[in-house]
Each structure stands twice: as structure tokens, then as C-alpha cells.
Design an enzyme around this catalytic site. Structure first.
Site, PDB file in Angstrom:
ATOM      1  N   ASP A 175      -8.460   3.662   1.325  1.00 60.63           N
ATOM      2  CA  ASP A 175      -7.472   4.069   2.326  1.00 60.63           C
ATOM      3  C   ASP A 175      -8.203   4.545   3.585  1.00 60.63           C
ATOM      4  O   ASP A 175      -8.951   5.522   3.529  1.00 60.63           O
ATOM      5  CB  ASP A 175      -6.633   5.208   1.725  1.00 60.63           C
ATOM      6  CG  ASP A 175      -5.507   5.633   2.636  1.00 60.63           C
ATOM      7  OD1 ASP A 175      -5.495   5.218   3.813  1.00 60.63           O
ATOM      8  OD2 ASP A 175      -4.637   6.389   2.168  1.00 60.63           O
ATOM      9  N   CYS A 226      -1.357   0.892   7.399  1.00 58.31           N
ATOM     10  CA  CYS A 226      -2.801   0.638   7.575  1.00 58.31           C
ATOM     11  C   CYS A 226      -3.275  -0.626   6.852  1.00 58.31           C
ATOM     12  O   CYS A 226      -3.704  -1.581   7.482  1.00 58.31           O
ATOM     13  CB  CYS A 226      -3.622   1.833   7.102  1.00 58.31           C
ATOM     14  SG  CYS A 226      -3.459   3.290   8.156  1.00 58.31           S
ATOM     15  N   ARG A 227      -3.206  -0.633   5.516  1.00 62.19           N
ATOM     16  CA  ARG A 227      -3.821  -1.738   4.776  1.00 62.19           C
ATOM     17  C   ARG A 227      -2.908  -2.937   4.574  1.00 62.19           C
ATOM     18  O   ARG A 227      -3.286  -4.081   4.885  1.00 62.19           O
ATOM     19  CB  ARG A 227      -4.317  -1.232   3.408  1.00 62.19           C
ATOM     20  CG  ARG A 227      -5.482  -0.260   3.510  1.00 62.19           C
ATOM     21  CD  ARG A 227      -5.695   0.502   2.212  1.00 62.19           C
ATOM     22  NE  ARG A 227      -4.568   1.391   1.936  1.00 62.19           N
ATOM     23  CZ  ARG A 227      -4.420   2.126   0.839  1.00 62.19           C
ATOM     24  NH1 ARG A 227      -5.339   2.055  -0.105  1.00 62.19           N
ATOM     25  NH2 ARG A 227      -3.379   2.916   0.695  1.00 62.19           N
ATOM     26  N   SER A 228      -1.704  -2.732   4.046  1.00 62.36           N
ATOM     27  CA  SER A 228      -0.868  -3.897   3.708  1.00 62.36           C
ATOM     28  C   SER A 228      -0.404  -4.706   4.925  1.00 62.36           C
ATOM     29  O   SER A 228      -0.267  -5.929   4.803  1.00 62.36           O
ATOM     30  CB  SER A 228       0.314  -3.498   2.812  1.00 62.36           C
ATOM     31  OG  SER A 228       1.133  -2.529   3.401  1.00 62.36           O
ATOM     32  N   CYS A 271       0.860  -1.192   0.000  1.00 63.27           N
ATOM     33  CA  CYS A 271       0.000   0.000   0.000  1.00 63.27           C
ATOM     34  C   CYS A 271       0.893   1.237   0.000  1.00 63.27           C
ATOM     35  O   CYS A 271       2.087   1.136  -0.320  1.00 63.27           O
ATOM     36  CB  CYS A 271      -0.982  -0.015   1.184  1.00 63.27           C
ATOM     37  SG  CYS A 271      -0.207   0.042   2.808  1.00 63.27           S
ATOM     38  N   ASN A 309       2.322   1.418   4.292  1.00 61.25           N
ATOM     39  CA  ASN A 309       2.644   0.149   4.967  1.00 61.25           C
ATOM     40  C   ASN A 309       2.361   0.223   6.472  1.00 61.25           C
ATOM     41  O   ASN A 309       3.035  -0.411   7.282  1.00 61.25           O
ATOM     42  CB  ASN A 309       4.102  -0.271   4.699  1.00 61.25           C
ATOM     43  CG  ASN A 309       4.439  -1.714   5.063  1.00 61.25           C
ATOM     44  OD1 ASN A 309       5.580  -2.035   5.367  1.00 61.25           O
ATOM     45  ND2 ASN A 309       3.465  -2.593   5.045  1.00 61.25           N
TER      46      ASN A 309
HETATM   47  P1  4NP Z   1      -1.777   2.816   4.105  1.00 60.31           P
HETATM   48  O1  4NP Z   1      -2.466   4.155   4.704  1.00 60.31           O
HETATM   49  O2  4NP Z   1      -1.260   3.186   2.745  1.00 60.31           O
HETATM   50  O3  4NP Z   1      -2.898   1.849   4.073  1.00 60.31           O
HETATM   51  O4  4NP Z   1      -0.671   2.441   5.072  1.00 60.31           O
HETATM   52  C1  4NP Z   1      -1.817   5.386   4.749  1.00 60.31           C
HETATM   53  C2  4NP Z   1      -0.896   5.620   5.737  1.00 60.31           C
HETATM   54  C3  4NP Z   1      -0.253   6.856   5.800  1.00 60.31           C
HETATM   55  C4  4NP Z   1      -0.545   7.828   4.863  1.00 60.31           C
HETATM   56  C5  4NP Z   1      -1.466   7.578   3.865  1.00 60.31           C
HETATM   57  C6  4NP Z   1      -2.093   6.350   3.803  1.00 60.31           C
HETATM   58  N1  4NP Z   1       0.092   9.089   4.940  1.00 60.31           N
HETATM   59  O5  4NP Z   1      -0.210   9.954   4.116  1.00 60.31           O
HETATM   60  O6  4NP Z   1       0.954   9.289   5.808  1.00 60.31           O
END
Ligand code: 4NP
Length: 153
Positions: free
Chosen positions: A119, A8-10, A3, A6
Site C-alpha cells: 500500500d 491508489c493501487r486498483s 484494493c 480504490n
Molecule cells: P489503496 O490505498 O487501497 O491502494 O487505494 C489506500 C487509500 C486510502 C487509504 C488506505 C489505502 N485510507 O486509509 O484512506
């Protein structure tokens, strides 16, 4: 499992896939990464970890890393969470073989739909539960498919 951050989702996808591989007796090398360098070295977002724990998956000890071109040689399958991840990862591929390793994870669940795992970073608790449900359903299909391919030899 890839993602943006790294965190939240992955990591949830990695934790679910590890559990399913173990439950099905599959010996798989599983990892996750982010396309960005925003959160390198951090543990998963607290909301992701708490939701996963509620669903009996422990991701609390995972640590974020950034996707690298080495991942194309280390992995046979690269599942991305959304279309932006897809474009970022495919941009790093040097061969058609590498490019073909990259798949939107929800296409396992909804073939050819090209749907993204939303997201949940800027939303509420319901977003994290939705992510878990989508990834749990997709990973069940991925793990079952690998298990039946193994049976065929
Ligand atoms: P992820 O979520 O891609 O599922 O880990 C996010 C985590 C952090 C951010 C965006 C999405 N950020 O902008 O910091």
C-alpha cells in the site's frame, strides 16, 4: 481489480489492464473497486494519477466505488492487491465458485507466493513507481494468458 480505498493501487491496475486489453485487441469488461467506503466517488490519489501518467496510462477520470456482492456475478476474475483485501472479498462470497474467482494479483507474476502489492498511501513517490512496475508485469501476464486462451478458443 480490488484494493482498500480504490484510489491508489486498483485504479492503476484497471488503467494498465484497459491499455493492455486494447493493445492486444481483447474485448474485456474491466473495472476496479475498494473494499472500504472511505473514498467513494473520489478520483484516484493525485500521486497515483501522476505516476500512471508518467507511464503513459491515464486514470485521472476514474472514480472510486465500493466492492459489492453483485461483483461476483458481474466478473469472472477478481484480482485483489493484498491479503487483507483477499480476506474481505472472500468473506462476501456465497459459493465456492465465487470464492475461486478471487486471486492475489501478484500470484499471476510469482505463482503461489501470496505476495501483496504494498500500500503506497502513507509513503513516497518510489512506492507508487514500485506499484506501477509490479502491476504492469502482473497485468502483462494476465492479458497474455487471456489472449492465448482466446486463440485456443
Ligand atoms: P489503496 O490505498 O487501497 O491502494 O487505494 C489506500 C487509500 C486510502 C487509504 C488506505 C489505502 N485510507 O486509509 O484512506
Amino acid at each position: 481489480m480490488v484494493c482498500l480505498g480504490n484510489i491508489c493501487r486498483s485504479p492503476v491496475a484497471e488503467g494498465i489492464m484497459r491499455k493492455k486489453a486494447s493493445d492486444k485487441g481483447l474485448n474485456l469488461f474491466i473495472d476496479s473497486a475498494g473494499t472500504s467506503n472511505y473514498h467513494i466517488g473520489e478520483h484516484p490519489d493525485r500521486r497515483s494519477a501522476e505516476n500512471a501518467k508518467k507511464n503513459r496510462v491515464d486514470i485521472s477520470k476514474l472514480k472510486a466505488r465500493q466492492f459489492t456482492t453483485n461483483d461476483f456475478s458481474d466478473f469472472d476474475l477478481i484480482y485483489v492487491m493484498d491479503s487483507s483485501n483477499y480476506n474481505d472479498v472472500v468473506a462476501l462470497a456465497k459459493t465456492a465458485e465465487d470464492r475461486n474467482k478471487v486471486q492475489l494479483i501478484l500470484n499471476s507474476l510469482y505463482p503461489d507466493s501470496n505476495m501483496s502489492v504494498p500500500d503506497p498511501y502513507y509513503g513516497g513517490e518510489q512506492g507508487f513507481e514500485n506499484v506501477f512496475t509490479l502491476l504492469n508485469n502482473a497485468c502483462e501476464i494476465i492479458a497474455s494468458t487471456i489472449a492465448s486462451e482466446n486463440e485456443k478458443g
